[in-house]
Motif scaffolding. Sequence first.
Motif, PDB file in Angstrom:
ATOM      1  N   GLN A 189       0.835  -1.183   0.000  1.00 34.71           N
ATOM      2  CA  GLN A 189       0.000   0.000   0.000  1.00 34.71           C
ATOM      3  C   GLN A 189       0.879   1.246   0.000  1.00 34.71           C
ATOM      4  O   GLN A 189       1.614   1.511   0.942  1.00 34.71           O
ATOM      5  CB  GLN A 189      -0.954   0.021   1.183  1.00 34.71           C
ATOM      6  N   GLN A 190       0.843   1.970  -1.141  1.00 32.77           N
ATOM      7  CA  GLN A 190       1.688   3.144  -1.299  1.00 32.77           C
ATOM      8  C   GLN A 190       0.997   4.319  -0.662  1.00 32.77           C
ATOM      9  O   GLN A 190      -0.025   4.766  -1.137  1.00 32.77           O
ATOM     10  CB  GLN A 190       1.950   3.396  -2.787  1.00 32.77           C
ATOM     11  N   GLN A 191       1.546   4.861   0.427  1.00 36.93           N
ATOM     12  CA  GLN A 191       0.924   5.972   1.111  1.00 36.93           C
ATOM     13  C   GLN A 191       1.706   7.262   0.903  1.00 36.93           C
ATOM     14  O   GLN A 191       1.307   8.289   1.420  1.00 36.93           O
ATOM     15  CB  GLN A 191       0.809   5.663   2.590  1.00 36.93           C
ATOM     16  N   VAL A 192       2.805   7.204   0.196  1.00 37.59           N
ATOM     17  CA  VAL A 192       3.578   8.400  -0.096  1.00 37.59           C
ATOM     18  C   VAL A 192       4.037   8.355  -1.547  1.00 37.59           C
ATOM     19  O   VAL A 192       4.498   7.327  -2.026  1.00 37.59           O
ATOM     20  CB  VAL A 192       4.770   8.538   0.870  1.00 37.59           C
ATOM     21  N   LYS A 193       3.857   9.466  -2.215  1.00 43.22           N
ATOM     22  CA  LYS A 193       4.269   9.592  -3.613  1.00 43.22           C
ATOM     23  C   LYS A 193       5.393  10.608  -3.700  1.00 43.22           C
ATOM     24  O   LYS A 193       5.206  11.775  -3.330  1.00 43.22           O
ATOM     25  CB  LYS A 193       3.088   9.999  -4.491  1.00 43.22           C
ATOM     26  N   GLN A 194       6.525  10.172  -4.196  1.00 43.30           N
ATOM     27  CA  GLN A 194       7.703  11.031  -4.290  1.00 43.30           C
ATOM     28  C   GLN A 194       7.956  11.369  -5.746  1.00 43.30           C
ATOM     29  O   GLN A 194       7.865  10.508  -6.623  1.00 43.30           O
ATOM     30  CB  GLN A 194       8.928  10.319  -3.694  1.00 43.30           C
ATOM     31  N   SER A 195       8.294  12.635  -5.987  1.00 40.88           N
ATOM     32  CA  SER A 195       8.591  13.076  -7.359  1.00 40.88           C
ATOM     33  C   SER A 195       9.628  14.187  -7.332  1.00 40.88           C
ATOM     34  O   SER A 195       9.729  14.935  -6.347  1.00 40.88           O
ATOM     35  CB  SER A 195       7.307  13.571  -8.036  1.00 40.88           C
ATOM     36  N   PRO A 196      10.408  14.317  -8.396  1.00 36.17           N
ATOM     37  CA  PRO A 196      10.453  13.450  -9.568  1.00 36.17           C
ATOM     38  C   PRO A 196      11.272  12.193  -9.289  1.00 36.17           C
ATOM     39  O   PRO A 196      11.913  12.076  -8.254  1.00 36.17           O
ATOM     40  CB  PRO A 196      11.162  14.337 -10.598  1.00 36.17           C
ATOM     41  N   GLN A 197      11.271  11.288 -10.212  1.00 34.30           N
ATOM     42  CA  GLN A 197      12.050  10.053 -10.074  1.00 34.30           C
ATOM     43  C   GLN A 197      13.534  10.339 -10.255  1.00 34.30           C
ATOM     44  O   GLN A 197      14.378   9.716  -9.620  1.00 34.30           O
ATOM     45  CB  GLN A 197      11.571   9.039 -11.100  1.00 34.30           C
ATOM     46  N   SER A 198      13.849  11.283 -11.146  1.00 37.15           N
ATOM     47  CA  SER A 198      15.238  11.687 -11.336  1.00 37.15           C
ATOM     48  C   SER A 198      15.275  13.168 -11.660  1.00 37.15           C
ATOM     49  O   SER A 198      14.281  13.735 -12.146  1.00 37.15           O
ATOM     50  CB  SER A 198      15.910  10.865 -12.437  1.00 37.15           C
ATOM     51  N   LEU A 199      16.415  13.787 -11.409  1.00 41.31           N
ATOM     52  CA  LEU A 199      16.523  15.234 -11.531  1.00 41.31           C
ATOM     53  C   LEU A 199      17.973  15.590 -11.827  1.00 41.31           C
ATOM     54  O   LEU A 199      18.887  15.087 -11.155  1.00 41.31           O
ATOM     55  CB  LEU A 199      16.071  15.875 -10.218  1.00 41.31           C
ATOM     56  N   ILE A 200      18.153  16.434 -12.826  1.00 39.43           N
ATOM     57  CA  ILE A 200      19.498  16.925 -13.165  1.00 39.43           C
ATOM     58  C   ILE A 200      19.477  18.439 -13.038  1.00 39.43           C
ATOM     59  O   ILE A 200      18.624  19.103 -13.618  1.00 39.43           O
ATOM     60  CB  ILE A 200      19.906  16.510 -14.588  1.00 39.43           C
ATOM     61  N   VAL A 201      20.432  18.962 -12.275  1.00 41.59           N
ATOM     62  CA  VAL A 201      20.485  20.395 -11.998  1.00 41.59           C
ATOM     63  C   VAL A 201      21.927  20.870 -12.170  1.00 41.59           C
ATOM     64  O   VAL A 201      22.869  20.141 -11.834  1.00 41.59           O
ATOM     65  CB  VAL A 201      19.993  20.679 -10.561  1.00 41.59           C
TER      66      VAL A 201
END
Lengths: 111, 112
Positions: A1-13
């Motif tokens: 049961q996914q109770q947390v959604k994290q975004s983005p999956q990847s990030l380039i800065v």
Amino acid sequence: QQQVKQSPQSLIVQKGGIPIINCAYENTAFDYFPWYQQFPGKGPALLIAIRPDVSEKKEGRFTISFNKSAKQFSLHIMDSQPGDSATYFCALYSSASKIIFGSGTRLSIRP
Amino acid sequence: DVKVTQSSRYLVKRTGEKVFLECVQDMDHENMFWYRQDPGLGLRLIYFSYDVKMKEKGDIPEGYSVSREKKERFSLILESASTNQTSMYLCASSPGEDSPLHFGNGTRLTVT
């Protein structure tokens, strides 16, 4: 049961930029919101954490912003450096047994 | 500094083998945890323990068991390894509720 959604999956800065990683959760039964940082070949390590009675916490270049009504919290990294390149996980604690992790964000800071 | 030591960094086992993953912590922490880490899925809790000889199932306990005979040691057992148990396994400890987890560096298990 996914109770947390994290975004983005990847990030380039680019170096010096401000990467922002977001987490959204589904209920209010959580009382501790940490972020963990993981370098390749290592286990995750606590980076910074916040409790729901404050809206922001800053430690050095790292800031957590917490929006209780929106059920969201974010990690901001000021003046990002190549050494900040890592995978970042948000987590939710309702008790020692109910520690739920986000799916992780792979952050890359370009020189 | 808290040290959580996992006995193996890499393991390769065959399908059907019984596999033991060992974890030791040196800070007298009450709580110990086993997670598996898979790309895109984050960390998923397999089992945890609040005290010696105490264990509780996490979110994905099927195919696993644990043992905690001494406070500092928490073992994860794969009764009959399967290919879908190929993963990174992370052990962690904490002194109590709402406390940071201290992780080991992981064991990458490959089941062939």
